[in-house]
Motif scaffolding. Structure first.
Motif, PDB file in Angstrom:
ATOM      1  N   TYR A  98      28.135  48.834  44.683  1.00 29.71           N
ATOM      2  CA  TYR A  98      27.861  48.276  46.007  1.00 29.71           C
ATOM      3  C   TYR A  98      27.524  46.793  45.922  1.00 29.71           C
ATOM      4  CZ  TYR A  98      27.699  53.001  47.906  1.00 29.71           C
ATOM      5  OH  TYR A  98      28.036  54.269  48.302  1.00 29.71           O
ATOM      6  N   THR A  99      28.075  46.058  46.857  1.00 23.95           N
ATOM      7  CA  THR A  99      27.679  44.678  47.029  1.00 23.95           C
ATOM      8  C   THR A  99      26.441  44.642  47.931  1.00 23.95           C
ATOM      9  OG1 THR A  99      28.478  42.478  47.685  1.00 23.95           O
ATOM     10  CG2 THR A  99      29.190  44.349  49.021  1.00 23.95           C
ATOM     11  N   THR A 100      25.766  43.508  48.014  1.00 20.71           N
ATOM     12  CA  THR A 100      24.518  43.449  48.777  1.00 20.71           C
ATOM     13  C   THR A 100      24.732  43.078  50.234  1.00 20.71           C
ATOM     14  OG1 THR A 100      24.126  41.118  48.225  1.00 20.71           O
ATOM     15  CG2 THR A 100      23.256  42.789  46.706  1.00 20.71           C
ATOM     16  N   ALA A 101      25.957  42.727  50.607  1.00 16.72           N
ATOM     17  CA  ALA A 101      26.262  42.375  51.994  1.00 16.72           C
ATOM     18  C   ALA A 101      27.739  42.585  52.244  1.00 16.72           C
ATOM     19  CB  ALA A 101      25.884  40.919  52.287  1.00 16.72           C
ATOM     20  N   ALA A 102      28.092  42.742  53.502  1.00 13.95           N
ATOM     21  CA  ALA A 102      29.480  42.987  53.876  1.00 13.95           C
ATOM     22  C   ALA A 102      30.244  41.709  54.162  1.00 13.95           C
ATOM     23  CB  ALA A 102      29.536  43.914  55.100  1.00 13.95           C
ATOM     24  N   CYS A 148      30.848  37.361  52.622  1.00 16.50           N
ATOM     25  CA  CYS A 148      30.928  36.598  51.365  1.00 16.50           C
ATOM     26  C   CYS A 148      29.644  35.918  50.913  1.00 16.50           C
ATOM     27  CB  CYS A 148      32.005  35.520  51.489  1.00 16.50           C
ATOM     28  SG  CYS A 148      33.603  36.072  52.109  1.00 16.50           S
ATOM     29  N   GLY A 149      29.049  35.074  51.790  1.00 13.44           N
ATOM     30  CA  GLY A 149      27.931  34.250  51.364  1.00 13.44           C
ATOM     31  C   GLY A 149      26.722  35.037  50.905  1.00 13.44           C
ATOM     32  N   PRO A 150      26.183  35.920  51.755  1.00 14.21           N
ATOM     33  CA  PRO A 150      24.998  36.677  51.335  1.00 14.21           C
ATOM     34  C   PRO A 150      25.225  37.524  50.091  1.00 14.21           C
ATOM     35  CG  PRO A 150      25.312  36.830  53.701  1.00 14.21           C
ATOM     36  CD  PRO A 150      26.536  36.163  53.166  1.00 14.21           C
ATOM     37  N   SER A 151      26.425  38.090  49.947  1.00  9.79           N
ATOM     38  CA  SER A 151      26.677  38.920  48.764  1.00  9.79           C
ATOM     39  C   SER A 151      26.598  38.083  47.494  1.00  9.79           C
ATOM     40  CB  SER A 151      28.036  39.613  48.864  1.00  9.79           C
ATOM     41  OG  SER A 151      29.111  38.703  48.764  1.00  9.79           O
ATOM     42  N   ARG A 152      27.063  36.842  47.563  1.00 10.30           N
ATOM     43  CA  ARG A 152      26.962  35.942  46.409  1.00 10.30           C
ATOM     44  C   ARG A 152      25.521  35.531  46.143  1.00 10.30           C
ATOM     45  NH1 ARG A 152      32.099  35.625  47.945  1.00 10.30           N
ATOM     46  NH2 ARG A 152      33.665  34.847  46.474  1.00 10.30           N
ATOM     47  N   ALA A 153      24.767  35.302  47.203  1.00  8.28           N
ATOM     48  CA  ALA A 153      23.358  34.927  47.043  1.00  8.28           C
ATOM     49  C   ALA A 153      22.589  36.045  46.344  1.00  8.28           C
ATOM     50  CB  ALA A 153      22.736  34.625  48.400  1.00  8.28           C
ATOM     51  N   GLY A 154      22.911  37.293  46.683  1.00  4.96           N
ATOM     52  CA  GLY A 154      22.239  38.424  46.049  1.00  4.96           C
ATOM     53  C   GLY A 154      22.583  38.556  44.580  1.00  4.96           C
ATOM     54  N   ILE A 190      30.990  47.667  52.138  1.00  5.65           N
ATOM     55  CA  ILE A 190      30.014  47.334  51.094  1.00  5.65           C
ATOM     56  C   ILE A 190      30.300  47.953  49.723  1.00  5.65           C
ATOM     57  CG2 ILE A 190      28.104  46.871  52.675  1.00  5.65           C
ATOM     58  CD1 ILE A 190      27.138  49.747  52.215  1.00  5.65           C
ATOM     59  N   ARG A 191      31.199  48.948  49.655  1.00  8.96           N
ATOM     60  CA  ARG A 191      31.530  49.515  48.345  1.00  8.96           C
ATOM     61  C   ARG A 191      32.724  48.756  47.773  1.00  8.96           C
ATOM     62  NH1 ARG A 191      32.953  55.784  46.987  1.00  8.96           N
ATOM     63  NH2 ARG A 191      31.454  56.171  48.686  1.00  8.96           N
ATOM     64  N   VAL A 192      32.661  48.394  46.490  1.00  2.67           N
ATOM     65  CA  VAL A 192      33.668  47.507  45.919  1.00  2.67           C
ATOM     66  C   VAL A 192      34.194  48.034  44.580  1.00  2.67           C
ATOM     67  CG1 VAL A 192      32.828  45.402  47.043  1.00  2.67           C
ATOM     68  CG2 VAL A 192      31.804  46.121  44.865  1.00  2.67           C
ATOM     69  N   PRO A 193      35.417  47.639  44.214  1.00  2.00           N
ATOM     70  CA  PRO A 193      35.923  47.953  42.871  1.00  2.00           C
ATOM     71  C   PRO A 193      35.037  47.291  41.821  1.00  2.00           C
ATOM     72  CG  PRO A 193      37.673  47.135  44.301  1.00  2.00           C
ATOM     73  CD  PRO A 193      36.382  46.867  45.005  1.00  2.00           C
ATOM     74  N   PHE A 194      34.895  47.933  40.651  1.00  2.00           N
ATOM     75  CA  PHE A 194      34.017  47.379  39.622  1.00  2.00           C
ATOM     76  C   PHE A 194      34.439  47.920  38.264  1.00  2.00           C
ATOM     77  CE2 PHE A 194      30.238  46.758  37.090  1.00  2.00           C
ATOM     78  CZ  PHE A 194      29.566  45.680  37.654  1.00  2.00           C
ATOM     79  N   ILE A 195      34.699  47.001  37.336  1.00  2.00           N
ATOM     80  CA  ILE A 195      35.049  47.340  35.956  1.00  2.00           C
ATOM     81  C   ILE A 195      34.107  46.601  35.023  1.00  2.00           C
ATOM     82  CG2 ILE A 195      36.843  47.294  34.169  1.00  2.00           C
ATOM     83  CD1 ILE A 195      38.905  46.921  36.413  1.00  2.00           C
ATOM     84  N   MET A 196      33.693  47.264  33.959  1.00  4.44           N
ATOM     85  CA  MET A 196      32.896  46.602  32.922  1.00  4.44           C
ATOM     86  C   MET A 196      33.450  46.984  31.554  1.00  4.44           C
ATOM     87  SD  MET A 196      28.759  46.729  32.214  1.00  4.44           S
ATOM     88  CE  MET A 196      28.364  45.782  33.686  1.00  4.44           C
ATOM     89  N   ILE A 224      25.408  51.787  41.641  1.00  8.47           N
ATOM     90  CA  ILE A 224      24.982  50.524  41.048  1.00  8.47           C
ATOM     91  C   ILE A 224      25.102  49.448  42.121  1.00  8.47           C
ATOM     92  CG2 ILE A 224      25.806  51.231  38.764  1.00  8.47           C
ATOM     93  CD1 ILE A 224      27.948  48.872  39.214  1.00  8.47           C
ATOM     94  N   SER A 225      24.524  48.300  41.861  1.00  9.51           N
ATOM     95  CA  SER A 225      24.559  47.192  42.808  1.00  9.51           C
ATOM     96  C   SER A 225      24.931  45.916  42.073  1.00  9.51           C
ATOM     97  CB  SER A 225      23.180  47.025  43.464  1.00  9.51           C
ATOM     98  OG  SER A 225      23.101  45.817  44.204  1.00  9.51           O
ATOM     99  N   LEU A 226      25.542  44.981  42.784  1.00 12.25           N
ATOM    100  CA  LEU A 226      25.813  43.680  42.173  1.00 12.25           C
ATOM    101  C   LEU A 226      24.515  42.932  41.871  1.00 12.25           C
ATOM    102  CD1 LEU A 226      29.044  42.290  43.888  1.00 12.25           C
ATOM    103  CD2 LEU A 226      28.775  43.874  41.983  1.00 12.25           C
TER     104      LEU A 226
END
Length: 468
Positions: free
Chosen positions: A68-72, A74-80, A309-315, A331-333
């Motif tokens: 999950y990202t912290t916002a739906a 761009c800007g706030p999700s990056r700030a988080g 708010i749910r996003v693709p994620f690879i590690m 998990i969260s960004l």
């Protein structure tokens, strides 16, 4: 004389140990897409969007089902993600886009940005001896005081704003919107001679080449596949079976995948692959469903249904993360900062007031619990809490909604009236969290907030692209 020689030998040994320790530090590469659809990658199930390089990365690492990202937006999700803190704790609740803000906002225009008291990932990694760079989109404030080089990063190649053309800008365009101009460091730079996604990849590879003997952190913040909808003729020609916006988006996604592939290939060529933590993700859900596909999730960018708010994620981390594995707990960004700090040899547990956790103990089964028992989102009067499988959505103008995401990830079956005690429990959790937050520094004009709610209502039903 013998004593001098002995001192020199000891010094050389000490320097050698220092170099050896530096070489042991893991490099960190964060590949970050912009506005991509949840489904629009091969490793996410798409049959029409070709992403062979990211699919290969997924097969070599771990794919996260509920990231999950912290916002739906761009800007706030990056700030988080940059601070490891819920951005609402420091008032960065809405996109910092001049012209969209209410006159009652505390900050307006270029003054909207990531508060200077907040430390970024780069600040912490810099203290651990890392070279760091932002490539591409910044979106953390246009004023000089918010510049990446003042936020812990040692290098910057990109633009300060939130979106720009993928092709060279004219002098008039850069004069009208200075935040769109490319910069290298603090200096305005010449417009790229090639498509911007490929240009960013070239600069990333150059950074690797110059820093391959030092530990480094790369924040590759692509503006792809954000609007404007622009692709090269060569990439468009490779897309078959699609038309209109979907075809353009597929070509933009192909370019994004090739750019990621170029960076991954460079790491391998330099012998850095085994000593590099690689993460790929996206900032928020696909925008409006007319060209992006968030299937099987409902909703889209700007609202807090799963599709927003749910996003693709690879590690990927060789010898640590099992190739071809999956992780299905939340998990969260927010977790990027403590994970990166610890992998760099720091101790994130000593950082006060962060909300993220180090993911590695959880994904390697050293810690059997879920990384997060509860996650929160807030945008003006809208509030969301996800606790285990349960998710509450609170609105200012309609009854609350309650879903069991494990059984209903498309959010079609509102259980609010069937489980009043669960509703009350989550409301209490949300109110308690909101009591810890600061007032927003800037807020949307009411007409834009109304438009965001309308898009949520219009995108309630998940739609798989008709070609698939």
């Amino acid at each position: 004389m013998k004593r001098i020689v002995k001192v020199i030998v000891v010094m050389l040994v000490f320097v050698g140990i220092q170099k050896s320790e530096a070489q042991k530090k893991k490099n960190i590469v964060f590949l970050f897409a912009d506005d991509a659809g949840y489904h629009d990658f091969g490793f996410q199930g798409s049959k029409t969007f070709k992403t062979p390089n990211l699919d290969k990365l997924a097969s070599e690492g771990m794919v996260f089902k509920e990231a999950y990202t912290t916002a739906a937006v761009c800007g706030p999700s990056r700030a988080g993600l940059l601070t490891g803190r819920y951005q609402q704790r420091f008032g960065f609740e809405e996109n910092n886009v001049p012209g969209y803000m209410s006159d009652s906002s505390k900050l307006l225009g270029d003054d909207m940005g990531l508060p200077l008291k907040e430390k970024t990932i780069a600040n912490y990694l810099g203290n651990l001896g890392y070279q760091s760079i932002v490539l591409g989109k910044w979106h953390m404030g246009n004023a000089d005081r918010y510049h990446p080089l003042k936020r812990g990063f040692t290098e910057f190649y990109g633009f300060r704003g939130g979106a720009r053309s993928f092709f060279p800008l004219t002098q008039k365009q850069t004069a009208d919107k200075p935040e769109d101009r490319l910069e290298k460091g603090y200096k305005y730079y010449k417009e790229p001679s090639k498509y911007l996604t490929y240009d960013i990849a070239d600069e990333a590879c150059d950074f690797i080449d110059r820093n391959k003997k030092k530990p480094f952190f790369m924040y590759v913040s692509f503006n792809a596949v954000h609007s404007p909808m622009q692709a090269t003729p060569e990439d468009l020609a490779k897309i078959k079976g699609l038309t209109g916006k979907r075809k353009i988006l597929a070509a933009m996604t192909l370019a994004l995948d090739k750019a990621c592939g170029q960076i991954l290939k460079k790491l391998k060529e330099e012998g850095l692959e085994d000593d590099t933590l690689i993460v790929f993700s996206n900032d928020n859900g696909g925008p409006d469903g007319t060209h992006t596909c968030n299937y099987p999730l409902s909703g889209c960018k700007s609202n807090n249904l799963e599709g927003g708010i749910r996003v693709p994620f690879i590690m990927k981390l060789p010898s640590v993360i099992k190739p071809g594995s999956k992780y299905e707990k939340d998990i969260s960004l927010l977790d990027l900062l403590p994970t990166f700090v610890n992998i760099a040899g720091g101790d994130a547990s000593k950082i006060k007031n962060i909300d993220g956790v180090d993911l590695l103990p959880f994904i390697t089964n050293k810690n059997k619990k879920a990384p997060h028992e509860i996650l929160f989102w807030k945008k003006e009067n809208r509030g969301i809490v996800k606790k285990g499988d349960w998710k509450l959505l609170r609105f200012p103008d309609r009854p609350a909604e309650l879903y069991n995401i494990k059984e209903d990830e498309s959010e079609n079956n509102n259980l609010a009236y069937q489980y009043p005690e669960k509703l009350k429990e989550l409301f209490t959790d949300l109110f308690t969290w909101e009591g810890e937050l600061e007032r927003p520094l800037f807020m949307l004009k009411r007409k834009y907030e109304v438009n965001a709610m309308k898009r949520m209502d219009d995108k309630r039903t998940p739609v798989l692209d008709v070609v698939e």
